[in-house]
Design an enzyme around this catalytic site. Structure first.
Site, mmCIF file in Angstrom:
data_model
loop_
_atom_site.group_PDB
_atom_site.id
_atom_site.type_symbol
_atom_site.label_atom_id
_atom_site.label_comp_id
_atom_site.label_asym_id
_atom_site.label_seq_id
_atom_site.Cartn_x
_atom_site.Cartn_y
_atom_site.Cartn_z
ATOM 1 C CE LYS A 53 -5.841 -3.264 23.173
ATOM 2 N NZ LYS A 53 -5.023 -2.664 24.267
ATOM 3 N NE ARG A 68 -1.402 1.234 29.176
ATOM 4 C CZ ARG A 68 -1.890 0.162 28.497
ATOM 5 N NH1 ARG A 68 -1.212 -0.503 27.793
ATOM 6 N NH2 ARG A 68 -3.050 -0.250 28.685
ATOM 7 C CE1 TYR A 95 18.349 -14.179 2.007
ATOM 8 C CE2 TYR A 95 16.436 -14.348 3.218
ATOM 9 C CZ TYR A 95 17.129 -13.749 2.106
ATOM 10 O OH TYR A 95 16.559 -13.152 1.172
ATOM 11 C CG MET A 137 10.007 -9.285 3.781
ATOM 12 S SD MET A 137 10.482 -7.904 2.521
ATOM 13 C CE MET A 137 12.339 -7.606 3.355
#
Ligand SMILES: Cc1ncc(COP(=O)(O)O)c(C=O)c1O
Length: 370
Positions: A36, A134, A263, A311
Protein backbone atom coordinates in the site's frame (compact mmCIF):
# COMPACT_ATOMS: atom_id res chain seq x y z
CA UNK A 1 23.35 16.53 -15.38
CA UNK A 2 20.19 14.79 -16.60
CA UNK A 3 18.14 15.20 -13.49
CA UNK A 4 18.97 17.91 -10.99
CA UNK A 5 16.20 16.75 -8.61
CA UNK A 6 15.87 13.95 -6.07
CA UNK A 7 16.34 10.32 -6.98
CA UNK A 8 15.07 7.21 -5.24
CA UNK A 9 17.33 4.40 -6.36
CA UNK A 10 15.44 1.20 -5.64
CA UNK A 11 17.67 -1.84 -5.20
CA UNK A 12 15.45 -4.76 -6.19
CA UNK A 13 18.20 -7.26 -5.32
CA UNK A 14 18.05 -6.05 -1.71
CA UNK A 15 14.26 -6.49 -1.75
CA UNK A 16 14.74 -10.10 -2.89
CA UNK A 17 17.38 -10.74 -0.23
CA UNK A 18 15.21 -9.22 2.49
CA UNK A 19 12.28 -11.39 1.46
CA UNK A 20 14.48 -14.50 1.44
CA UNK A 21 15.84 -13.68 4.89
CA UNK A 22 12.36 -13.03 6.30
CA UNK A 23 11.15 -16.27 4.76
CA UNK A 24 14.08 -18.18 6.26
CA UNK A 25 13.27 -16.68 9.65
CA UNK A 26 9.56 -17.58 9.65
CA UNK A 27 9.87 -20.92 7.86
CA UNK A 28 7.38 -22.40 5.48
CA UNK A 29 4.54 -19.88 5.89
CA UNK A 30 3.41 -17.77 2.93
CA UNK A 31 3.93 -14.02 3.05
CA UNK A 32 1.36 -11.37 2.31
CA UNK A 33 3.48 -8.46 1.09
CA UNK A 34 2.06 -5.08 1.99
CA UNK A 35 2.47 -2.72 -0.97
CA UNK A 36 0.00 0.00 0.00
CA UNK A 37 0.93 3.68 -0.20
CA UNK A 38 3.05 3.19 -3.35
CA UNK A 39 4.82 0.31 -1.64
CA UNK A 40 5.84 2.58 1.24
CA UNK A 41 7.16 5.14 -1.23
CA UNK A 42 9.11 2.61 -3.33
CA UNK A 43 6.63 2.31 -6.24
CA UNK A 44 3.94 -0.37 -6.06
CA UNK A 45 4.22 -1.68 -9.62
CA UNK A 46 7.92 -2.56 -9.81
CA UNK A 47 7.93 -3.82 -6.21
CA UNK A 48 4.91 -6.09 -6.69
CA UNK A 49 6.20 -7.38 -10.02
CA UNK A 50 9.58 -8.23 -8.49
CA UNK A 51 7.92 -9.96 -5.55
CA UNK A 52 5.53 -11.94 -7.74
CA UNK A 53 8.52 -13.16 -9.76
CA UNK A 54 10.09 -14.19 -6.45
CA UNK A 55 7.08 -16.42 -5.77
CA UNK A 56 4.95 -14.12 -3.61
CA UNK A 57 1.28 -14.95 -4.20
CA UNK A 58 -0.45 -12.57 -1.78
CA UNK A 59 -0.43 -8.77 -1.66
CA UNK A 60 -2.14 -6.22 0.54
CA UNK A 61 -3.08 -2.68 -0.41
CA UNK A 62 -5.21 -0.13 1.33
CA UNK A 63 -7.52 1.25 -1.34
CA UNK A 64 -9.58 -0.19 -4.14
CA UNK A 65 -7.70 1.94 -6.66
CA UNK A 66 -4.35 0.63 -5.42
CA UNK A 67 -5.65 -2.89 -6.05
CA UNK A 68 -6.85 -1.96 -9.55
CA UNK A 69 -3.42 -0.53 -10.31
CA UNK A 70 -1.80 -3.86 -9.46
CA UNK A 71 -4.23 -5.77 -11.70
CA UNK A 72 -3.67 -3.24 -14.51
CA UNK A 73 0.04 -4.06 -14.60
CA UNK A 74 -0.64 -7.79 -14.65
CA UNK A 75 -0.39 -8.86 -11.02
CA UNK A 76 -2.33 -12.12 -10.80
CA UNK A 77 -1.83 -13.01 -7.16
CA UNK A 78 -4.38 -12.58 -4.40
CA UNK A 79 -4.86 -8.96 -3.37
CA UNK A 80 -6.53 -8.01 -0.12
CA UNK A 81 -7.86 -4.47 0.33
CA UNK A 82 -7.60 -3.21 3.90
CA UNK A 83 -9.94 -0.23 3.60
CA UNK A 84 -13.60 -0.07 4.50
CA UNK A 85 -15.66 -1.68 1.73
CA UNK A 86 -17.30 0.53 -0.89
CA UNK A 87 -20.74 -1.08 -1.39
CA UNK A 88 -21.05 0.16 -4.98
CA UNK A 89 -17.80 -1.57 -5.94
CA UNK A 90 -18.47 -5.04 -4.63
CA UNK A 91 -19.14 -6.51 -8.05
CA UNK A 92 -15.97 -4.81 -9.38
CA UNK A 93 -14.19 -6.67 -6.61
CA UNK A 94 -15.64 -9.95 -7.88
CA UNK A 95 -14.62 -9.17 -11.44
CA UNK A 96 -11.07 -8.30 -10.39
CA UNK A 97 -10.91 -11.17 -7.92
CA UNK A 98 -10.03 -8.90 -5.00
CA UNK A 99 -10.35 -9.95 -1.39
CA UNK A 100 -12.29 -7.48 0.71
CA UNK A 101 -12.38 -6.71 4.33
CA UNK A 102 -15.52 -7.40 6.33
CA UNK A 103 -14.97 -5.06 9.24
CA UNK A 104 -18.45 -4.35 10.60
CA UNK A 105 -21.86 -5.98 10.87
CA UNK A 106 -23.00 -3.02 8.73
CA UNK A 107 -21.00 -4.44 5.81
CA UNK A 108 -23.15 -7.58 5.56
CA UNK A 109 -26.13 -6.09 3.66
CA UNK A 110 -23.84 -4.97 0.82
CA UNK A 111 -22.48 -8.51 0.41
CA UNK A 112 -26.00 -9.97 0.56
CA UNK A 113 -27.19 -7.42 -2.01
CA UNK A 114 -24.31 -8.33 -4.32
CA UNK A 115 -25.30 -11.99 -4.09
CA UNK A 116 -28.94 -11.08 -4.79
CA UNK A 117 -28.10 -8.95 -7.81
CA UNK A 118 -25.17 -10.79 -9.28
CA UNK A 119 -25.46 -14.23 -7.75
CA UNK A 120 -21.96 -14.01 -6.25
CA UNK A 121 -20.13 -12.47 -3.31
CA UNK A 122 -16.61 -11.11 -3.40
CA UNK A 123 -14.12 -13.12 -1.37
CA UNK A 124 -13.52 -11.53 2.01
CA UNK A 125 -11.59 -11.84 5.25
CA UNK A 126 -13.20 -10.92 8.54
CA UNK A 127 -11.26 -8.21 10.30
CA UNK A 128 -11.59 -8.13 14.07
CA UNK A 129 -10.57 -5.23 16.19
CA UNK A 130 -8.63 -6.70 19.11
CA UNK A 131 -7.26 -3.49 20.57
CA UNK A 132 -6.17 -1.09 17.86
CA UNK A 133 -9.62 0.55 17.96
CA UNK A 134 -9.54 1.16 14.25
CA UNK A 135 -11.45 -0.79 11.57
CA UNK A 136 -12.65 -4.21 12.65
CA UNK A 137 -15.56 -5.99 14.26
CA UNK A 138 -15.87 -5.94 18.00
CA UNK A 139 -15.36 -9.33 19.62
CA UNK A 140 -18.90 -9.20 21.00
CA UNK A 141 -20.28 -9.36 17.41
CA UNK A 142 -18.36 -12.52 16.59
CA UNK A 143 -21.07 -15.12 17.23
CA UNK A 144 -23.70 -13.09 15.36
CA UNK A 145 -21.40 -12.77 12.36
CA UNK A 146 -20.34 -16.42 12.38
CA UNK A 147 -24.03 -17.40 12.38
CA UNK A 148 -24.75 -15.19 9.35
CA UNK A 149 -21.80 -16.70 7.49
CA UNK A 150 -22.64 -20.31 8.28
CA UNK A 151 -26.26 -19.73 7.25
CA UNK A 152 -25.39 -18.19 3.89
CA UNK A 153 -23.25 -20.52 1.81
CA UNK A 154 -22.77 -17.87 -0.86
CA UNK A 155 -20.84 -15.57 1.48
CA UNK A 156 -17.26 -16.35 0.52
CA UNK A 157 -15.46 -15.93 3.81
CA UNK A 158 -11.84 -16.99 3.25
CA UNK A 159 -10.03 -15.57 6.20
CA UNK A 160 -9.89 -13.94 9.58
CA UNK A 161 -7.39 -11.38 10.76
CA UNK A 162 -6.51 -8.62 13.17
CA UNK A 163 -3.81 -5.99 13.59
CA UNK A 164 -1.45 -5.28 16.49
CA UNK A 165 -0.94 -1.82 17.88
CA UNK A 166 2.23 -2.48 19.88
CA UNK A 167 3.96 -5.47 18.25
CA UNK A 168 7.08 -3.38 17.60
CA UNK A 169 7.53 -2.29 21.20
CA UNK A 170 9.80 -3.62 23.89
CA UNK A 171 6.91 -4.15 26.28
CA UNK A 172 4.61 -6.73 24.75
CA UNK A 173 1.86 -7.37 27.30
CA UNK A 174 -0.78 -5.53 25.25
CA UNK A 175 0.25 -7.40 22.09
CA UNK A 176 -0.15 -10.67 24.01
CA UNK A 177 -3.58 -9.54 25.15
CA UNK A 178 -4.54 -8.85 21.52
CA UNK A 179 -3.14 -12.19 20.38
CA UNK A 180 -5.07 -14.09 23.07
CA UNK A 181 -8.27 -12.36 22.06
CA UNK A 182 -7.61 -13.12 18.40
CA UNK A 183 -6.92 -16.77 19.19
CA UNK A 184 -10.23 -17.07 21.00
CA UNK A 185 -12.08 -15.46 18.05
CA UNK A 186 -10.45 -17.86 15.59
CA UNK A 187 -11.41 -20.77 17.80
CA UNK A 188 -15.04 -19.59 18.05
CA UNK A 189 -15.21 -19.23 14.27
CA UNK A 190 -13.85 -22.71 13.72
CA UNK A 191 -16.22 -24.13 16.37
CA UNK A 192 -19.09 -22.40 14.58
CA UNK A 193 -18.17 -24.42 11.49
CA UNK A 194 -16.23 -21.89 9.41
CA UNK A 195 -13.17 -22.99 7.52
CA UNK A 196 -10.68 -20.14 7.39
CA UNK A 197 -8.28 -20.64 4.52
CA UNK A 198 -6.18 -17.80 5.88
CA UNK A 199 -5.61 -16.74 9.47
CA UNK A 200 -3.25 -13.78 9.91
CA UNK A 201 -2.24 -11.28 12.53
CA UNK A 202 1.47 -10.59 12.03
CA UNK A 203 3.10 -7.39 10.85
CA UNK A 204 6.82 -6.60 10.81
CA UNK A 205 6.97 -6.00 14.56
CA UNK A 206 5.27 -9.34 15.19
CA UNK A 207 7.62 -11.12 12.76
CA UNK A 208 10.47 -10.01 15.02
CA UNK A 209 8.72 -10.17 18.36
CA UNK A 210 5.78 -12.57 18.37
CA UNK A 211 6.42 -15.90 16.66
CA UNK A 212 3.10 -17.26 17.99
CA UNK A 213 1.20 -14.80 15.83
CA UNK A 214 2.23 -16.26 12.48
CA UNK A 215 -0.73 -18.62 11.88
CA UNK A 216 -0.80 -19.54 8.16
CA UNK A 217 -0.09 -16.16 6.53
CA UNK A 218 2.33 -13.43 7.59
CA UNK A 219 1.73 -9.84 6.53
CA UNK A 220 4.95 -7.93 6.10
CA UNK A 221 5.67 -4.39 5.02
CA UNK A 222 8.46 -2.34 6.55
CA UNK A 223 10.93 -5.19 7.08
CA UNK A 224 10.95 -6.20 3.44
CA UNK A 225 11.77 -2.60 2.49
CA UNK A 226 14.82 -3.02 4.67
CA UNK A 227 13.95 -0.78 7.57
CA UNK A 228 12.94 -1.54 11.13
CA UNK A 229 9.45 -0.76 12.40
CA UNK A 230 10.89 0.81 15.57
CA UNK A 231 14.10 0.97 17.57
CA UNK A 232 12.73 -1.42 20.20
CA UNK A 233 12.57 -4.60 18.11
CA UNK A 234 15.22 -7.33 18.13
CA UNK A 235 17.33 -7.02 15.00
CA UNK A 236 17.48 -10.72 14.30
CA UNK A 237 16.80 -10.75 10.56
CA UNK A 238 19.48 -9.35 8.23
CA UNK A 239 17.91 -6.66 6.06
CA UNK A 240 19.26 -3.97 3.76
CA UNK A 241 17.59 -0.69 2.79
CA UNK A 242 15.85 -1.09 -0.54
CA UNK A 243 15.78 2.66 -1.20
CA UNK A 244 18.74 4.98 -1.52
CA UNK A 245 17.43 8.53 -1.49
CA UNK A 246 19.88 10.83 -3.22
CA UNK A 247 20.26 14.23 -4.82
CA UNK A 248 22.61 16.14 -7.05
CA UNK A 249 24.63 19.22 -6.21
CA UNK A 250 23.51 22.05 -8.49
CA UNK A 251 25.40 24.97 -6.99
CA UNK A 252 28.60 25.47 -4.97
CA UNK A 253 29.90 28.69 -3.48
CA UNK A 254 32.51 29.79 -0.91
CA UNK A 255 31.06 32.05 1.77
CA UNK A 256 32.69 33.95 4.64
CA UNK A 257 32.26 33.25 8.34
CA UNK A 258 28.94 34.57 9.67
CA UNK A 259 26.92 34.05 6.47
CA UNK A 260 23.30 33.22 7.14
CA UNK A 261 21.82 30.31 5.23
CA UNK A 262 18.19 29.67 4.24
CA UNK A 263 14.89 30.89 5.70
CA UNK A 264 15.02 32.58 9.06
CA UNK A 265 18.81 32.75 8.93
CA UNK A 266 18.93 30.23 11.75
CA UNK A 267 22.17 28.74 10.41
CA UNK A 268 25.21 30.99 10.45
CA UNK A 269 28.51 29.74 9.15
CA UNK A 270 31.11 29.34 11.89
CA UNK A 271 34.04 29.85 9.48
CA UNK A 272 34.71 30.55 5.85
CA UNK A 273 33.12 27.54 4.24
CA UNK A 274 31.68 25.90 1.12
CA UNK A 275 27.92 25.82 0.77
CA UNK A 276 26.30 23.52 -1.79
CA UNK A 277 22.69 23.45 -2.93
CA UNK A 278 20.68 20.31 -3.73
CA UNK A 279 17.27 20.53 -5.35
CA UNK A 280 15.32 18.34 -2.97
CA UNK A 281 12.88 19.78 -0.50
CA UNK A 282 9.99 19.01 1.77
CA UNK A 283 7.67 19.00 -1.27
CA UNK A 284 9.55 15.86 -2.36
CA UNK A 285 9.10 14.25 1.03
CA UNK A 286 12.46 15.26 2.47
CA UNK A 287 11.94 15.45 6.25
CA UNK A 288 12.09 19.15 7.07
CA UNK A 289 12.82 18.80 10.84
CA UNK A 290 15.97 16.80 10.00
CA UNK A 291 17.79 20.06 9.23
CA UNK A 292 18.41 20.69 12.92
CA UNK A 293 20.79 17.78 13.46
CA UNK A 294 20.79 16.33 9.97
CA UNK A 295 23.55 15.48 7.55
CA UNK A 296 24.08 13.95 4.14
CA UNK A 297 26.67 11.45 2.93
CA UNK A 298 29.33 12.36 0.37
CA UNK A 299 32.40 10.30 -0.58
CA UNK A 300 32.46 8.38 2.70
CA UNK A 301 31.96 11.39 4.98
CA UNK A 302 28.99 13.19 6.49
CA UNK A 303 28.26 16.90 6.05
CA UNK A 304 25.78 18.98 7.94
CA UNK A 305 22.56 20.29 6.46
CA UNK A 306 22.87 24.08 6.59
CA UNK A 307 19.70 25.88 7.59
CA UNK A 308 16.06 25.13 7.10
CA UNK A 309 15.01 22.74 4.38
CA UNK A 310 13.05 24.67 1.73
CA UNK A 311 10.15 23.42 -0.39
CA UNK A 312 12.39 22.47 -3.31
CA UNK A 313 15.95 22.54 -2.05
CA UNK A 314 18.32 22.66 0.88
CA UNK A 315 21.91 23.58 1.54
CA UNK A 316 24.87 21.60 2.83
CA UNK A 317 27.92 22.90 4.69
CA UNK A 318 30.94 21.23 3.09
CA UNK A 319 33.52 23.15 5.15
CA UNK A 320 36.91 22.69 3.46
CA UNK A 321 35.66 20.17 0.93
CA UNK A 322 34.95 21.43 -2.58
CA UNK A 323 32.35 19.18 -4.19
CA UNK A 324 31.56 19.59 -7.85
CA UNK A 325 28.31 20.53 -9.49
CA UNK A 326 26.74 17.25 -10.62
CA UNK A 327 28.14 15.22 -7.70
CA UNK A 328 25.68 12.98 -5.87
CA UNK A 329 24.96 13.13 -2.15
CA UNK A 330 23.17 10.47 -0.14
CA UNK A 331 20.19 11.51 2.01
CA UNK A 332 19.51 8.03 3.38
CA UNK A 333 20.22 4.46 2.41
CA UNK A 334 23.45 2.62 1.74
CA UNK A 335 26.02 3.16 -1.00
CA UNK A 336 29.55 1.79 -1.26
CA UNK A 337 30.80 4.93 0.49
CA UNK A 338 28.07 5.96 2.89
CA UNK A 339 25.38 4.48 5.10
CA UNK A 340 22.68 6.68 6.59
CA UNK A 341 19.91 4.49 8.02
CA UNK A 342 16.44 6.00 7.67
CA UNK A 343 16.03 4.76 11.25
CA UNK A 344 18.68 7.30 12.36
CA UNK A 345 16.66 10.15 10.90
CA UNK A 346 13.40 8.81 12.34
CA UNK A 347 14.93 8.66 15.81
CA UNK A 348 16.52 12.08 15.60
CA UNK A 349 13.34 13.88 14.55
CA UNK A 350 11.00 11.75 16.68
CA UNK A 351 9.27 10.35 13.64
CA UNK A 352 9.03 6.82 12.24
CA UNK A 353 10.42 4.94 9.29
CA UNK A 354 6.81 4.64 8.03
CA UNK A 355 6.29 8.40 7.95
CA UNK A 356 9.64 9.03 6.31
CA UNK A 357 9.46 6.41 3.56
CA UNK A 358 5.83 6.94 2.56
CA UNK A 359 6.48 10.69 2.29
CA UNK A 360 9.03 10.27 -0.49
CA UNK A 361 7.57 11.40 -3.79
CA UNK A 362 6.98 14.85 -5.22
CA UNK A 363 9.39 15.35 -8.09
CA UNK A 364 11.48 12.31 -7.14
CA UNK A 365 12.75 10.25 -10.05
CA UNK A 366 12.55 6.52 -9.43
CA UNK A 367 15.38 4.36 -10.72
CA UNK A 368 15.04 0.58 -10.40
CA UNK A 369 18.23 -1.42 -10.49
CA UNK A 370 19.12 -5.12 -10.35
C1 LIG B 1 -3.51 -4.15 8.52
C2 LIG B 1 -2.04 -4.04 8.30
N1 LIG B 1 -1.31 -5.17 8.22
C3 LIG B 1 0.01 -5.14 8.01
C4 LIG B 1 0.68 -3.96 7.87
C5 LIG B 1 2.16 -3.98 7.63
O1 LIG B 1 2.85 -3.47 8.71
P1 LIG B 1 4.45 -3.46 8.74
O2 LIG B 1 4.87 -2.50 7.71
O3 LIG B 1 4.75 -3.03 10.10
O4 LIG B 1 4.90 -4.84 8.43
C6 LIG B 1 -0.03 -2.76 7.96
C7 LIG B 1 0.69 -1.50 7.86
O5 LIG B 1 0.37 -0.46 8.35
C8 LIG B 1 -1.43 -2.80 8.18
O6 LIG B 1 -2.16 -1.69 8.26
Amino acid sequence: MNNPGPKAVIHLNRLRENIQNIQTHIGDIPLCCVVKARAYGHGAGPIAKTLEKEGIRFFAVFSFDEALELRSIGIQSDIIIFSKIIPSRLFDAVENDFILNLSSMDDIPAFVQCIKEKGVSPRFHIKFDTGMTRLGLDAQDADKLFKVITENAKLRCEGIYSHFSTADEGELSYAHYQLNLFNSLVESGINAGIHFKYIHCSNSGAVLNLPDSRFNLVRVGMLMYGALPSDEVPQNIPIKPVMNYEGTIVNVRRVPKGTSISYGGVYKTMNDTTIAVVQTGFADGFPRPWYENGFVGYKGKEYKIAGRVCMDSFMIDFKKETPLIGDEVLFFGMTKDNHIPVETIAKSIESTTYVLLTAIGGRTEYIYIN
